[in-house]
Write a protein that holds these residues in place. Structure first.
Motif, PDB file in Angstrom:
ATOM      1  N   LEU A  54       0.846  -1.332   0.116  1.00  0.00           N
ATOM      2  CA  LEU A  54       0.011  -0.058   0.056  1.00  0.00           C
ATOM      3  C   LEU A  54       0.750   1.219  -0.080  1.00  0.00           C
ATOM      4  N   GLU A  55       2.088   1.304   0.705  1.00  0.00           N
ATOM      5  CA  GLU A  55       2.708   2.493   0.754  1.00  0.00           C
ATOM      6  C   GLU A  55       3.469   2.618  -0.402  1.00  0.00           C
ATOM      7  N   GLY A  56       3.818   1.566  -0.955  1.00  0.00           N
ATOM      8  CA  GLY A  56       4.430   1.726  -2.536  1.00  0.00           C
ATOM      9  C   GLY A  56       3.636   2.318  -3.332  1.00  0.00           C
ATOM     10  N   HIS A  57       2.488   1.886  -3.344  1.00  0.00           N
ATOM     11  CA  HIS A  57       1.377   2.410  -4.390  1.00  0.00           C
ATOM     12  C   HIS A  57       1.101   3.988  -4.109  1.00  0.00           C
ATOM     13  N   ARG A  63       3.871  10.833  -6.459  1.00  0.00           N
ATOM     14  CA  ARG A  63       5.002  11.370  -7.235  1.00  0.00           C
ATOM     15  C   ARG A  63       4.276  11.534  -8.872  1.00  0.00           C
ATOM     16  N   TRP A  64       3.580  10.670  -9.209  1.00  0.00           N
ATOM     17  CA  TRP A  64       3.222  10.654 -10.633  1.00  0.00           C
ATOM     18  C   TRP A  64       1.641  10.710 -10.887  1.00  0.00           C
ATOM     19  N   GLY A  65       1.045  10.357  -9.775  1.00  0.00           N
ATOM     20  CA  GLY A  65      -0.425  10.298 -10.029  1.00  0.00           C
ATOM     21  C   GLY A  65      -1.125  11.473 -10.660  1.00  0.00           C
ATOM     22  N   LYS A  66      -0.663  12.520 -10.352  1.00  0.00           N
ATOM     23  CA  LYS A  66      -1.220  13.915 -10.832  1.00  0.00           C
ATOM     24  C   LYS A  66      -1.064  13.917 -12.335  1.00  0.00           C
ATOM     25  N   SER A  75      -2.686   2.344  -9.719  1.00  0.00           N
ATOM     26  CA  SER A  75      -2.010   2.345  -8.297  1.00  0.00           C
ATOM     27  C   SER A  75      -3.471   2.774  -7.551  1.00  0.00           C
ATOM     28  N   LEU A  76      -4.501   3.330  -7.814  1.00  0.00           N
ATOM     29  CA  LEU A  76      -5.729   3.204  -7.093  1.00  0.00           C
ATOM     30  C   LEU A  76      -6.392   1.959  -7.092  1.00  0.00           C
TER      31      LEU A  76
END
Ligand code: ADP
Length: 272
Positions: A54-57, A63-66, A75-76
């Motif tokens: 979970l922490e990794g995701h 970092r890159w989700g936006k 990742s969600l």
């Protein structure tokens, strides 16, 4: 681990009886404390993997989700799946810890077993149309066992889920039930992977998995069989396994037949 003890007195008087009784209680308490602390160690260990995933995701998202819709999406999804897994794990750990109180809470409950087996058989056929499932009942329609219905259902579902999970090639399950003078004997047989002899005695231990990665892939956490065993034994039943690698496994459970109740007096029959 050294257990605290009170030195026993040599004379056979009341005081020495008391100290020996007290020592017995201390032993019991120590065993309980040992079991609790190894439970806590096991649980922390098991929670570490999902928490790390979970922490990794979440770090990826941060970092890159936006900017990257693909990372956002994947990742969600993965985080939600991991949370779901933790939710099951926590629920199962609660079930396991509650099983200690079964004797006082549910000892009087009885369940009609052939109806329950038919229900589970029908549900599994519906959810797993790729499996050929057979139900072979050698029981009268009204056969009652001394166990709370939800608990027997939970055990049967654990065994059926495993039969499905660990059968890759030959997708076949045989369910059967018969009875002797004291027990209803239920068997759930699969023709899947089987369990190596060295692992067979451990599979009922909590968190034990023959193949950790494989079990995790299939959504397993190694608690199912320990819950099944604890539940069945709380009702003075027994659960056993026979298995051979490559040809499959048979899990058998013996559940005590319900104690015949005295005919209840008819309330309309007042003879006063
Ligand atoms: P899990 O969540 O891993 O399935 P269980 O406690 O239900 O946990 O089972 C423990 C282990 O026993 C499993 O990981 C698997 O290796 C083995 N096992 C259980 N049922 C079967 C089966 N029907 N066939 C083969 N292996 C099984």
């Amino acid at each position: 681990n050294t257990t605290m003890r009170i030195p026993e007195l040599s004379s056979g008087d009341e005081l020495s009886e008391l100290t020996s009784e007290f020592n017995h209680m201390l032993d019991k308490t120590q065993r309980f404390v040992d079991a609790q602390s190894s439970f806590v160690t096991d649980v922390s260990h098991e929670l570490r993997t999902p928490v790390a995933v979970l922490e990794g995701h979440l770090q990826l998202l941060n970092r890159w989700g936006k900017d990257d819709p693909e990372v956002l999406d994947e990742s969600l999804k993965a985080s939600l799946q991991e949370l779901q897994r933790m939710k099951y794990l926590i629920q199962e750990m609660l079930d396991l810890s509650k099983a200690d109180q079964i004797e006082e809470l549910y000892a009087h409950e009885t369940t009609e077993v052939s109806g329950l087996l038919k229900e589970i058989y029908n549900n599994f056929k519906m959810i797993h149309p790729d499996f050929s499932i057979v139900l072979d009942l050698d029981l009268e329609d009204e056969t009652y066992v001394q166990i709370y219905r939800n608990h027997l259902e939970q055990v049967l579902i654990i065994l059926m889920d495993n039969a499905v999970k660990y059968s890759e090639k030959r997708k076949e399950i045989h369910m059967s039930a018969s009875k002797d003078s004291r027990f209803v004997n239920i068997a759930i047989q699969d023709f899947g992977a089987g369990i190596p002899e060295a692992d067979r005695k451990n599979i009922f231990d909590r968190f034990y998995r023959v193949d950790k990665a494989r079990s995790r892939d299939k959504g397993g956490n190694g608690l199912g069989l320990s819950i099944a065993k604890k539940l069945i034994e709380s009702y003075h039943g027994e659960i056993t396994v026979e298995s051979s690698v490559g040809s499959g496994s048979i899990f058998r459970i013996d559940v005590p037949l319900a104690i015949q109740k005295e005919e209840a007096p008819d309330p309309d029959d007042d003879n006063d």
